[in-house]
Design a protein around this motif. Sequence first.
Motif, short mmCIF file in Angstrom:
data_model
loop_
_atom_site.label_atom_id
_atom_site.label_comp_id
_atom_site.label_asym_id
_atom_site.label_seq_id
_atom_site.Cartn_x
_atom_site.Cartn_y
_atom_site.Cartn_z
N HIS A 1 19.79 -26.33 -14.90
CA HIS A 1 18.36 -25.92 -14.53
C HIS A 1 17.99 -26.26 -13.16
O HIS A 1 18.58 -27.04 -12.51
CB HIS A 1 17.45 -26.93 -15.46
CG HIS A 1 17.54 -28.44 -15.31
ND1 HIS A 1 16.93 -29.07 -14.56
CD2 HIS A 1 18.37 -29.22 -16.25
CE1 HIS A 1 17.27 -30.27 -14.53
NE2 HIS A 1 18.11 -30.36 -15.55
N VAL A 2 17.05 -25.51 -12.49
CA VAL A 2 16.61 -25.70 -11.32
C VAL A 2 15.75 -26.90 -11.00
O VAL A 2 14.64 -26.99 -11.90
CB VAL A 2 15.91 -24.33 -10.90
CG1 VAL A 2 15.21 -24.53 -9.34
CG2 VAL A 2 16.69 -23.15 -10.69
N GLY A 3 15.68 -27.73 -10.19
CA GLY A 3 14.97 -28.78 -9.85
C GLY A 3 15.24 -30.12 -10.68
O GLY A 3 15.39 -30.00 -12.22
N ASP A 4 15.85 -31.16 -10.24
CA ASP A 4 15.75 -32.37 -10.83
C ASP A 4 15.86 -33.61 -10.01
O ASP A 4 16.18 -33.61 -8.77
CB ASP A 4 17.64 -32.15 -11.25
CG ASP A 4 18.16 -33.36 -12.20
OD1 ASP A 4 17.26 -33.77 -13.21
OD2 ASP A 4 19.02 -33.71 -11.98
N TRP A 5 15.23 -34.43 -10.54
CA TRP A 5 15.01 -35.68 -9.91
C TRP A 5 15.50 -36.89 -10.61
O TRP A 5 15.64 -36.98 -11.91
CB TRP A 5 13.44 -36.18 -10.14
CG TRP A 5 12.26 -35.33 -9.40
CD1 TRP A 5 11.73 -34.28 -9.73
CD2 TRP A 5 12.09 -35.69 -7.95
NE1 TRP A 5 11.11 -33.96 -8.68
CE2 TRP A 5 11.03 -34.73 -7.39
CE3 TRP A 5 12.29 -36.36 -6.86
CZ2 TRP A 5 10.67 -34.57 -6.03
CZ3 TRP A 5 11.87 -36.59 -5.55
CH2 TRP A 5 10.92 -35.42 -5.33
N GLU A 6 16.45 -37.77 -9.78
CA GLU A 6 17.21 -38.99 -10.24
C GLU A 6 16.86 -40.02 -9.43
O GLU A 6 16.49 -39.94 -8.02
CB GLU A 6 18.67 -38.69 -10.23
CG GLU A 6 19.09 -37.46 -11.12
CD GLU A 6 19.16 -37.51 -12.55
OE1 GLU A 6 18.95 -38.77 -12.84
OE2 GLU A 6 19.28 -36.56 -13.39
N ARG A 7 17.04 -41.38 -10.01
CA ARG A 7 16.44 -42.55 -9.38
C ARG A 7 17.51 -43.68 -9.40
O ARG A 7 18.05 -43.89 -10.41
CB ARG A 7 15.28 -42.93 -9.79
CG ARG A 7 14.97 -43.25 -11.13
CD ARG A 7 13.82 -44.02 -11.36
NE ARG A 7 13.66 -44.73 -12.79
CZ ARG A 7 14.28 -45.47 -13.19
NH1 ARG A 7 14.97 -46.30 -12.60
NH2 ARG A 7 14.17 -46.12 -14.42
N MET A 8 17.08 -44.55 -8.57
CA MET A 8 17.49 -46.07 -8.56
C MET A 8 16.22 -46.73 -8.66
O MET A 8 15.41 -46.42 -7.95
CB MET A 8 18.72 -46.33 -7.72
CG MET A 8 20.19 -45.82 -7.96
SD MET A 8 21.21 -46.57 -6.80
CE MET A 8 21.07 -48.39 -6.76
N MET A 9 16.37 -48.26 -9.10
CA MET A 9 15.08 -48.78 -8.95
C MET A 9 15.70 -50.21 -8.40
O MET A 9 16.79 -50.78 -8.94
CB MET A 9 14.26 -49.10 -9.89
CG MET A 9 12.77 -49.77 -9.75
SD MET A 9 13.04 -51.68 -10.29
CE MET A 9 12.97 -51.38 -12.04
N VAL A 10 15.11 -50.84 -7.33
CA VAL A 10 15.25 -52.40 -6.98
C VAL A 10 14.06 -53.26 -7.23
O VAL A 10 13.14 -52.69 -6.91
CB VAL A 10 15.79 -52.71 -5.52
CG1 VAL A 10 16.07 -53.99 -5.27
CG2 VAL A 10 17.05 -51.91 -5.32
N ARG A 11 14.24 -54.43 -8.08
CA ARG A 11 13.14 -55.21 -8.43
C ARG A 11 13.25 -56.44 -7.40
O ARG A 11 14.44 -56.95 -7.11
CB ARG A 11 13.25 -55.71 -9.76
CG ARG A 11 12.04 -56.89 -10.04
CD ARG A 11 11.75 -57.06 -11.61
NE ARG A 11 10.84 -55.83 -11.85
CZ ARG A 11 10.45 -55.78 -13.09
NH1 ARG A 11 10.37 -56.95 -14.13
NH2 ARG A 11 9.54 -54.83 -13.32
N THR A 12 12.03 -56.72 -6.75
CA THR A 12 12.11 -57.82 -5.81
C THR A 12 10.94 -58.68 -6.46
O THR A 12 9.77 -58.28 -6.91
CB THR A 12 11.79 -57.69 -4.56
OG1 THR A 12 10.33 -57.05 -4.22
CG2 THR A 12 12.80 -56.49 -4.07
N VAL A 13 11.30 -59.98 -6.17
CA VAL A 13 10.41 -61.05 -6.58
C VAL A 13 10.19 -61.99 -5.25
O VAL A 13 11.04 -62.59 -4.50
CB VAL A 13 10.66 -62.22 -7.68
CG1 VAL A 13 9.71 -63.06 -7.73
CG2 VAL A 13 11.16 -61.23 -8.89
#
Length: 222
Positions: A149-161
Amino acid sequence: MRPYLLTVLSAALCLPVLTAAPLPDNYLALARQYAPQLRFAQKEQWWPSSVDYILQYFIARDDKGNPISSPLPLSTSNLNQLPATSYLSVTDTSSNFAITKGQNPSSTSVPIYTFIAPKENGVVDLFYWVFNPFNLGKKVIALGDVGNHVGDWERMMVRTVNGVAVSADYNAHASGDGVGTMPWAEVKKVAGEDRPVGYVAYGSHGKSSITVFHEIPYTIFH
């Protein structure tokens, strides 16, 4: 809840670690401090890109399917000029279409779209999204390629305190080893830096903490 903030990181900078709940003026510095380094498979062909890059291959159509002549060329800065009932389309969605190739980060600066989510008790979540013009599906017996498929979002996430990273979350299309949330002490870091490394699945671009989806060596995306 305070609103999400959006910024675009084109490079990650080493900045001093914050030791108290960060103020809004420090959010961008925090996002740069923990921006991931993404590593791609050696044979990757379907690279990420900016959103503006992909728009050059789209045309706008009205609600009857007729092409809209302006604004041209399309960009993120003029999409709001289109009628509310319009939509975007491409004429080719095959894996050989030029749109699918993206921008190789070895030779082109490719943005990471970063959403900064401040929460209670000093928590700030940093979402690092990468846009991919094309998602390569998987081969399924008797069905062939499934999931292109055309168009794709992928991510990482970092949690900070209080300005210090406590965990990283790796997101992919399926669960498994290397996917999900990992304590910061167990996260693989860039040599000499306190930034996480993420391995990018070939063609489908999910993020993993280990090389289960990959071949080596990797192209490094700062």
